[in-house]
Scaffold this motif. Sequence first.
Motif, PDB file in Angstrom:
ATOM      1  N   GLN A   1      81.409  26.310  64.368  1.00 43.49           N
ATOM      2  CA  GLN A   1      81.792  25.750  63.074  1.00 43.49           C
ATOM      3  C   GLN A   1      83.292  25.489  63.038  1.00 43.49           C
ATOM      4  OE1 GLN A   1      81.098  28.342  59.796  1.00 43.49           O
ATOM      5  NE2 GLN A   1      81.392  26.726  58.298  1.00 43.49           N
ATOM      6  N   PRO A   2      83.680  24.241  62.930  1.00 45.99           N
ATOM      7  CA  PRO A   2      85.106  23.946  62.795  1.00 45.99           C
ATOM      8  C   PRO A   2      85.644  24.557  61.504  1.00 45.99           C
ATOM      9  CG  PRO A   2      83.837  21.934  63.161  1.00 45.99           C
ATOM     10  CD  PRO A   2      82.864  23.046  62.956  1.00 45.99           C
ATOM     11  N   GLY A   3      86.834  25.119  61.588  1.00 42.91           N
ATOM     12  CA  GLY A   3      87.469  25.716  60.422  1.00 42.91           C
ATOM     13  C   GLY A   3      87.295  27.218  60.318  1.00 42.91           C
ATOM     14  N   LEU A   4      86.382  27.790  61.099  1.00 39.47           N
ATOM     15  CA  LEU A   4      86.173  29.238  61.068  1.00 39.47           C
ATOM     16  C   LEU A   4      87.223  29.896  61.961  1.00 39.47           C
ATOM     17  CD1 LEU A   4      84.542  31.634  60.057  1.00 39.47           C
ATOM     18  CD2 LEU A   4      82.972  31.290  61.970  1.00 39.47           C
ATOM     19  N   CYS A   5      88.119  30.612  61.340  1.00 37.65           N
ATOM     20  CA  CYS A   5      89.272  31.197  62.024  1.00 37.65           C
ATOM     21  C   CYS A   5      88.841  32.293  63.009  1.00 37.65           C
ATOM     22  CB  CYS A   5      90.214  31.779  60.974  1.00 37.65           C
ATOM     23  SG  CYS A   5      91.691  32.530  61.652  1.00 37.65           S
ATOM     24  N   ARG A   6      89.602  32.420  64.076  1.00 40.74           N
ATOM     25  CA  ARG A   6      89.347  33.440  65.088  1.00 40.74           C
ATOM     26  C   ARG A   6      89.383  34.834  64.482  1.00 40.74           C
ATOM     27  NH1 ARG A   6      93.023  36.571  67.400  1.00 40.74           N
ATOM     28  NH2 ARG A   6      94.690  35.290  66.571  1.00 40.74           N
ATOM     29  N   LYS A   7      90.327  35.070  63.574  1.00 37.72           N
ATOM     30  CA  LYS A   7      90.443  36.387  62.955  1.00 37.72           C
ATOM     31  C   LYS A   7      89.230  36.695  62.082  1.00 37.72           C
ATOM     32  CE  LYS A   7      95.431  36.703  62.984  1.00 37.72           C
ATOM     33  NZ  LYS A   7      96.648  36.858  62.184  1.00 37.72           N
ATOM     34  N   THR A   8      88.702  35.690  61.414  1.00 40.81           N
ATOM     35  CA  THR A   8      87.507  35.879  60.597  1.00 40.81           C
ATOM     36  C   THR A   8      86.304  36.177  61.482  1.00 40.81           C
ATOM     37  OG1 THR A   8      88.417  34.338  58.974  1.00 40.81           O
ATOM     38  CG2 THR A   8      86.077  34.855  58.793  1.00 40.81           C
ATOM     39  N   ARG A   9      86.224  35.495  62.628  1.00 36.24           N
ATOM     40  CA  ARG A   9      85.142  35.749  63.588  1.00 36.24           C
ATOM     41  C   ARG A   9      85.174  37.184  64.106  1.00 36.24           C
ATOM     42  NH1 ARG A   9      82.550  31.148  65.987  1.00 36.24           N
ATOM     43  NH2 ARG A   9      83.585  29.249  65.327  1.00 36.24           N
ATOM     44  N   GLU A  10      86.339  37.790  64.122  1.00 37.35           N
ATOM     45  CA  GLU A  10      86.467  39.178  64.565  1.00 37.35           C
ATOM     46  C   GLU A  10      86.296  40.158  63.409  1.00 37.35           C
ATOM     47  OE1 GLU A  10      90.340  39.214  66.314  1.00 37.35           O
ATOM     48  OE2 GLU A  10      89.714  38.019  68.049  1.00 37.35           O
ATOM     49  N   ALA A  11      86.741  39.773  62.212  1.00 38.12           N
ATOM     50  CA  ALA A  11      86.719  40.686  61.067  1.00 38.12           C
ATOM     51  C   ALA A  11      85.312  40.923  60.532  1.00 38.12           C
ATOM     52  CB  ALA A  11      87.614  40.147  59.955  1.00 38.12           C
ATOM     53  N   ILE A  12      84.476  39.890  60.527  1.00 38.47           N
ATOM     54  CA  ILE A  12      83.120  40.036  59.980  1.00 38.47           C
ATOM     55  C   ILE A  12      82.307  41.036  60.794  1.00 38.47           C
ATOM     56  CG2 ILE A  12      80.928  38.825  59.595  1.00 38.47           C
ATOM     57  CD1 ILE A  12      82.603  36.430  58.605  1.00 38.47           C
ATOM     58  N   PRO A  13      82.194  40.894  62.135  1.00 28.94           N
ATOM     59  CA  PRO A  13      81.448  41.907  62.899  1.00 28.94           C
ATOM     60  C   PRO A  13      82.042  43.303  62.795  1.00 28.94           C
ATOM     61  CG  PRO A  13      81.771  39.951  64.225  1.00 28.94           C
ATOM     62  CD  PRO A  13      82.592  39.781  62.985  1.00 28.94           C
ATOM     63  N   ALA A  14      83.367  43.403  62.758  1.00 29.62           N
ATOM     64  CA  ALA A  14      83.995  44.720  62.656  1.00 29.62           C
ATOM     65  C   ALA A  14      83.623  45.392  61.335  1.00 29.62           C
ATOM     66  CB  ALA A  14      85.510  44.590  62.778  1.00 29.62           C
ATOM     67  N   ALA A  15      83.608  44.637  60.252  1.00 28.68           N
ATOM     68  CA  ALA A  15      83.248  45.195  58.948  1.00 28.68           C
ATOM     69  C   ALA A  15      81.783  45.629  58.928  1.00 28.68           C
ATOM     70  CB  ALA A  15      83.507  44.172  57.841  1.00 28.68           C
ATOM     71  N   ILE A  16      80.917  44.826  59.507  1.00 32.64           N
ATOM     72  CA  ILE A  16      79.491  45.181  59.544  1.00 32.64           C
ATOM     73  C   ILE A  16      79.282  46.415  60.410  1.00 32.64           C
ATOM     74  CG2 ILE A  16      77.195  44.400  60.261  1.00 32.64           C
ATOM     75  CD1 ILE A  16      78.078  41.551  59.467  1.00 32.64           C
ATOM     76  N   ARG A  17      79.971  46.487  61.532  1.00 33.95           N
ATOM     77  CA  ARG A  17      79.856  47.676  62.392  1.00 33.95           C
ATOM     78  C   ARG A  17      80.306  48.936  61.667  1.00 33.95           C
ATOM     79  NH1 ARG A  17      81.419  44.220  67.147  1.00 33.95           N
ATOM     80  NH2 ARG A  17      79.551  44.224  68.449  1.00 33.95           N
ATOM     81  N   ARG A  18      81.412  48.845  60.916  1.00 35.55           N
ATOM     82  CA  ARG A  18      81.887  50.012  60.161  1.00 35.55           C
ATOM     83  C   ARG A  18      80.851  50.435  59.122  1.00 35.55           C
ATOM     84  NH1 ARG A  18      86.890  47.297  60.769  1.00 35.55           N
ATOM     85  NH2 ARG A  18      86.630  46.210  58.786  1.00 35.55           N
ATOM     86  N   ALA A  19      80.232  49.462  58.459  1.00 34.01           N
ATOM     87  CA  ALA A  19      79.219  49.781  57.449  1.00 34.01           C
ATOM     88  C   ALA A  19      77.994  50.418  58.090  1.00 34.01           C
ATOM     89  CB  ALA A  19      78.812  48.520  56.690  1.00 34.01           C
ATOM     90  N   LEU A  20      77.569  49.896  59.237  1.00 33.44           N
ATOM     91  CA  LEU A  20      76.391  50.448  59.910  1.00 33.44           C
ATOM     92  C   LEU A  20      76.674  51.827  60.485  1.00 33.44           C
ATOM     93  CD1 LEU A  20      74.991  47.269  61.720  1.00 33.44           C
ATOM     94  CD2 LEU A  20      74.263  48.270  59.547  1.00 33.44           C
ATOM     95  N   ALA A  21      77.894  52.070  60.910  1.00 37.13           N
ATOM     96  CA  ALA A  21      78.253  53.402  61.409  1.00 37.13           C
ATOM     97  C   ALA A  21      78.262  54.411  60.265  1.00 37.13           C
ATOM     98  CB  ALA A  21      79.618  53.361  62.092  1.00 37.13           C
ATOM     99  N   ARG A  22      78.679  53.965  59.097  1.00 35.77           N
ATOM    100  CA  ARG A  22      78.716  54.842  57.930  1.00 35.77           C
ATOM    101  C   ARG A  22      77.312  55.098  57.377  1.00 35.77           C
ATOM    102  NH1 ARG A  22      81.987  51.858  54.496  1.00 35.77           N
ATOM    103  NH2 ARG A  22      83.620  51.918  56.050  1.00 35.77           N
ATOM    104  N   ARG A  23      76.440  54.113  57.500  1.00 40.14           N
ATOM    105  CA  ARG A  23      75.063  54.220  56.987  1.00 40.14           C
ATOM    106  C   ARG A  23      74.085  53.970  58.136  1.00 40.14           C
ATOM    107  NH1 ARG A  23      74.548  53.309  51.134  1.00 40.14           N
ATOM    108  NH2 ARG A  23      72.456  53.944  51.658  1.00 40.14           N
TER     109      ARG A  23
END
Length: 133
Positions: A94-116
């Motif tokens: 997807q054009p326009g999807l920033c590299r940092k966003t591509r890294e932040a979304i999985p990291a946030a989901i991983r943190r949530a899954l580790a917590r729950r």
Amino acid sequence: MTNPAPTRQPCPPAACICGHGQLLDTPGADCRILQLTRHEERKLIDRLENLQSLEDLQRLCGRMQELLGIVVRITPGYNEVRSVRGLVFEFDEQPGLCRKTREAIPAAIRRALARRPEIFFRLLDEHDLLRGA
């Protein structure tokens, strides 16, 4: 007179390959992703980090696709999955999807899954990894 929706500031040159400028220059391009400002991205990351159930995760992924055009697939890795680090996150090109966003979304989901971990186990069960165990 209405104000246009705020758009994300472009990344510094050579720092990202998101194609922000090319997306703006392309007539008829899907520019929904540019509505994800840094402030809105922080709110999205906070929501992803505070998941309450697998249905909540699926709903948020659906909303990201509907509102921003971000398609993310979460699947178990090819090898053994012992923790949330074994999950694979795939984004549609997807054009326009920033590299940092591509890294932040999985990291946030991983943190949530580790917590729950119950959400993590339900996700694995959807892929038949724990069936019969």
